[in-house]
Scaffold this active site. Sequence first.
Site, PDB file in Angstrom:
ATOM      1  N   ARG A 179       0.854  -1.189   0.000  1.00 38.64           N
ATOM      2  CA  ARG A 179       0.000   0.000   0.000  1.00 38.64           C
ATOM      3  C   ARG A 179       0.889   1.237   0.000  1.00 38.64           C
ATOM      4  O   ARG A 179       1.738   1.397   0.883  1.00 38.64           O
ATOM      5  CB  ARG A 179      -0.910  -0.006   1.237  1.00 38.64           C
ATOM      6  CG  ARG A 179      -1.685   1.270   1.393  1.00 38.64           C
ATOM      7  CD  ARG A 179      -2.648   1.254   2.585  1.00 38.64           C
ATOM      8  NE  ARG A 179      -3.293   2.541   2.644  1.00 38.64           N
ATOM      9  CZ  ARG A 179      -3.194   3.405   3.655  1.00 38.64           C
ATOM     10  NH1 ARG A 179      -2.514   3.101   4.753  1.00 38.64           N
ATOM     11  NH2 ARG A 179      -3.773   4.563   3.601  1.00 38.64           N
ATOM     12  N   HIS A 205      -2.739  11.092   0.864  1.00 39.62           N
ATOM     13  CA  HIS A 205      -2.099  10.890   2.172  1.00 39.62           C
ATOM     14  C   HIS A 205      -1.423  12.222   2.540  1.00 39.62           C
ATOM     15  O   HIS A 205      -0.221  12.302   2.678  1.00 39.62           O
ATOM     16  CB  HIS A 205      -1.119   9.719   2.115  1.00 39.62           C
ATOM     17  CG  HIS A 205      -0.772   9.130   3.444  1.00 39.62           C
ATOM     18  ND1 HIS A 205      -0.919   7.793   3.741  1.00 39.62           N
ATOM     19  CD2 HIS A 205      -0.266   9.688   4.565  1.00 39.62           C
ATOM     20  CE1 HIS A 205      -0.520   7.547   4.972  1.00 39.62           C
ATOM     21  NE2 HIS A 205      -0.107   8.688   5.501  1.00 39.62           N
ATOM     22  N   GLU A 248      -6.822   8.664   6.729  1.00 38.78           N
ATOM     23  CA  GLU A 248      -6.959   9.347   8.015  1.00 38.78           C
ATOM     24  C   GLU A 248      -7.406  10.797   7.875  1.00 38.78           C
ATOM     25  O   GLU A 248      -6.663  11.729   8.241  1.00 38.78           O
ATOM     26  CB  GLU A 248      -5.646   9.273   8.804  1.00 38.78           C
ATOM     27  CG  GLU A 248      -5.217   7.840   9.087  1.00 38.78           C
ATOM     28  CD  GLU A 248      -3.946   7.747   9.928  1.00 38.78           C
ATOM     29  OE1 GLU A 248      -3.354   8.787  10.247  1.00 38.78           O
ATOM     30  OE2 GLU A 248      -3.545   6.623  10.255  1.00 38.78           O
ATOM     31  N   ASN A 282      -7.053   2.053  10.304  1.00 38.62           N
ATOM     32  CA  ASN A 282      -5.690   2.272  10.794  1.00 38.62           C
ATOM     33  C   ASN A 282      -5.761   2.300  12.307  1.00 38.62           C
ATOM     34  O   ASN A 282      -6.492   3.115  12.884  1.00 38.62           O
ATOM     35  CB  ASN A 282      -5.135   3.613  10.295  1.00 38.62           C
ATOM     36  CG  ASN A 282      -4.942   3.643   8.781  1.00 38.62           C
ATOM     37  OD1 ASN A 282      -5.234   2.674   8.094  1.00 38.62           O
ATOM     38  ND2 ASN A 282      -4.456   4.751   8.275  1.00 38.62           N
ATOM     39  N   TYR A 294      -3.519   2.096  16.072  1.00 38.57           N
ATOM     40  CA  TYR A 294      -2.246   2.084  16.799  1.00 38.57           C
ATOM     41  C   TYR A 294      -2.432   1.885  18.302  1.00 38.57           C
ATOM     42  O   TYR A 294      -1.647   1.214  18.938  1.00 38.57           O
ATOM     43  CB  TYR A 294      -1.482   3.405  16.550  1.00 38.57           C
ATOM     44  CG  TYR A 294      -0.972   3.493  15.122  1.00 38.57           C
ATOM     45  CD1 TYR A 294       0.283   3.022  14.792  1.00 38.57           C
ATOM     46  CD2 TYR A 294      -1.775   3.992  14.100  1.00 38.57           C
ATOM     47  CE1 TYR A 294       0.751   3.056  13.475  1.00 38.57           C
ATOM     48  CE2 TYR A 294      -1.321   4.031  12.780  1.00 38.57           C
ATOM     49  CZ  TYR A 294      -0.053   3.555  12.480  1.00 38.57           C
ATOM     50  OH  TYR A 294       0.395   3.573  11.189  1.00 38.57           O
ATOM     51  N   GLU A 328      -3.243   0.147   8.286  1.00 36.35           N
ATOM     52  CA  GLU A 328      -2.016   0.544   8.994  1.00 36.35           C
ATOM     53  C   GLU A 328      -2.047  -0.007  10.405  1.00 36.35           C
ATOM     54  O   GLU A 328      -3.094   0.044  11.076  1.00 36.35           O
ATOM     55  CB  GLU A 328      -1.892   2.072   9.136  1.00 36.35           C
ATOM     56  CG  GLU A 328      -1.442   2.790   7.913  1.00 36.35           C
ATOM     57  CD  GLU A 328      -1.268   4.287   8.146  1.00 36.35           C
ATOM     58  OE1 GLU A 328      -0.940   4.693   9.286  1.00 36.35           O
ATOM     59  OE2 GLU A 328      -1.465   5.035   7.182  1.00 36.35           O
TER      60      GLU A 328
HETATM   61  O1  IFM Z   1       3.291   7.840   9.756  1.00 36.77           O
HETATM   62  C1  IFM Z   1       1.934   7.884  10.019  1.00 36.77           C
HETATM   63  C2  IFM Z   1       1.131   7.673   8.754  1.00 36.77           C
HETATM   64  O2  IFM Z   1       1.488   8.591   7.766  1.00 36.77           O
HETATM   65  C3  IFM Z   1      -0.337   7.833   9.038  1.00 36.77           C
HETATM   66  N1  IFM Z   1      -0.748   7.004  10.144  1.00 36.77           N
HETATM   67  C4  IFM Z   1       0.050   7.003  11.338  1.00 36.77           C
HETATM   68  C5  IFM Z   1       1.516   6.812  11.004  1.00 36.77           C
HETATM   69  C6  IFM Z   1       2.353   6.842  12.292  1.00 36.77           C
HETATM   70  O3  IFM Z   1       2.208   8.060  12.937  1.00 36.77           O
END
Ligand code: IFM
Length: 490
Positions: free
Chosen positions: A95, A139, A184, A314, A316, A390
């Site tokens: 991706r 992006h 995002e 995405n 985290y 992500e």
């Molecule tokens: O690096 C970023 C990415 O561009 C978008 N999502 C989170 C990642 C980590 O911060």
Amino acid sequence: MTVTDPHTTATSSADLADPARSAFPPGFAWGAATAAYQIEGAHAEDGRTPSIWDTFSHTPGKVANGDTGDTAVDHYHRFREDVRMMADLGLTSYRFSLSWPRIQPTGRGPAVERGLDFYRALTDELLANGITPAATLYHWDLPQELEDAGGWPQRETAYRFAEYAAIAAEALGDRIGTWITLNEPWCSAYLGYASGVHAPGRTDPGDSLRAAHHLNLGHGLAVGALRAALPATAQVAVSLNLHAVRPHSSHPDDLDAARRIEAVGNRVWTSPIFKGRYDDDLIADTAHLVDWDTLVQPGDLAEISRPLDLLGLNYYNPTLVSSAENAKNLPRHDGHGDSSHSPWPGADDVAFHLAPGEVTAMNWPIDPTGLSDSLIGLHREFGLPLLVTENGAAFEDTVSEDGTVHDPERTAYIKGHLGAVADAITAGADVRGYYCWSLMDNFEWAYGYEKRFGLVHVDYDTLVRTPKTSARWYSEAIRTNSLEHGIAPQ
Ligand code: IFM
């Protein structure tokens, strides 16, 4: 998606664990992700003009150490080497994002063929190596000329985005089967226009909500443009960083804080996209900042809610919140950069806290249950196939004397989160793939090159790429389609 209370309802991996959790469905996409400005470099070559991130990163004080993406990791010139590296890792999908200012430098008018040629060559190389390309249209690199004309708070930007989407699909639709409109939009709207820690660095909460609506509109218009230009087999998606919101307690004010963040952080995207409406509570929470009646014009919601084939998530870390009143004696934690301006319009009375447990080098808590909960919640609410577009972590990597980079924390992070994906699949979610962020170390926005998310280490002096031990582990997981293979997290 529903708000989960960590004290009562969060799903734990142990609850869901299945002995066969390591078996992923046939055709599951094992990928890695990147974005144009973070890796390409070649900022002024072949007709490319500045994006908002070129301007922002060249503005003193905006990015750590004055870092810019001018050279980044020089992927523009080294893409063949990088695709070889992906093939060596065994990735089945990659991706990446298309750079709008490389394809349509001013954000208007005809395309620059040399810009498109780069993506033709990249995708040809991927396909020749058996790697399926998945392209993101946006992006975060808005052509500077469009920002000068008002940027995302201006409605016109949504129409410019759809025109660019049509250009890209006509040129590359014969070789790219998976298209993601936005990455995002929460970051584009709120970090870009409310807290100002991202380009273009503006701090007006009303404008950030105007940006949010125009990003949604641009998404919907782009879906229409993509469908018109692409073969019927193409898959069209959006990638959202939906927050796994958890209230600090079951106190009604903390539950309301979670509801507010869920509305302005998540439902501001998912309700118009999947339900064709903005929710009443979001409108009430933000009515003092923006006039939704004039912002949302007749027909907008029908455009925005065009059907999608996939939803990209995405993820985290979870987001732990309370009311500001209930947070008086509690430590606070934001995790989205230093700014006196909030990235949460209309939520000034919400406080953010560090969820318990280990953290990454970003000071982001590590909790894979947020991923399984989110995937299961999205499956139940919207029912469409999902991709994890992500997931990954920054750690303080060091290069050993023998040149290797041992990053057991990253391996454990990825393994834990892939386990959460397996748990969600076991619970019925149709998850079609996982893209690790990121393929290689790169420009981490306002943190510059300080934070390393890569499976592959990049020496920023020589630009030499060295797979970390996490890359070896991931490679073996791909080869065996399993998490319980012989290579232990090391
Ligand atoms: O690096 C970023 C990415 O561009 C978008 N999502 C989170 C990642 C980590 O911060």
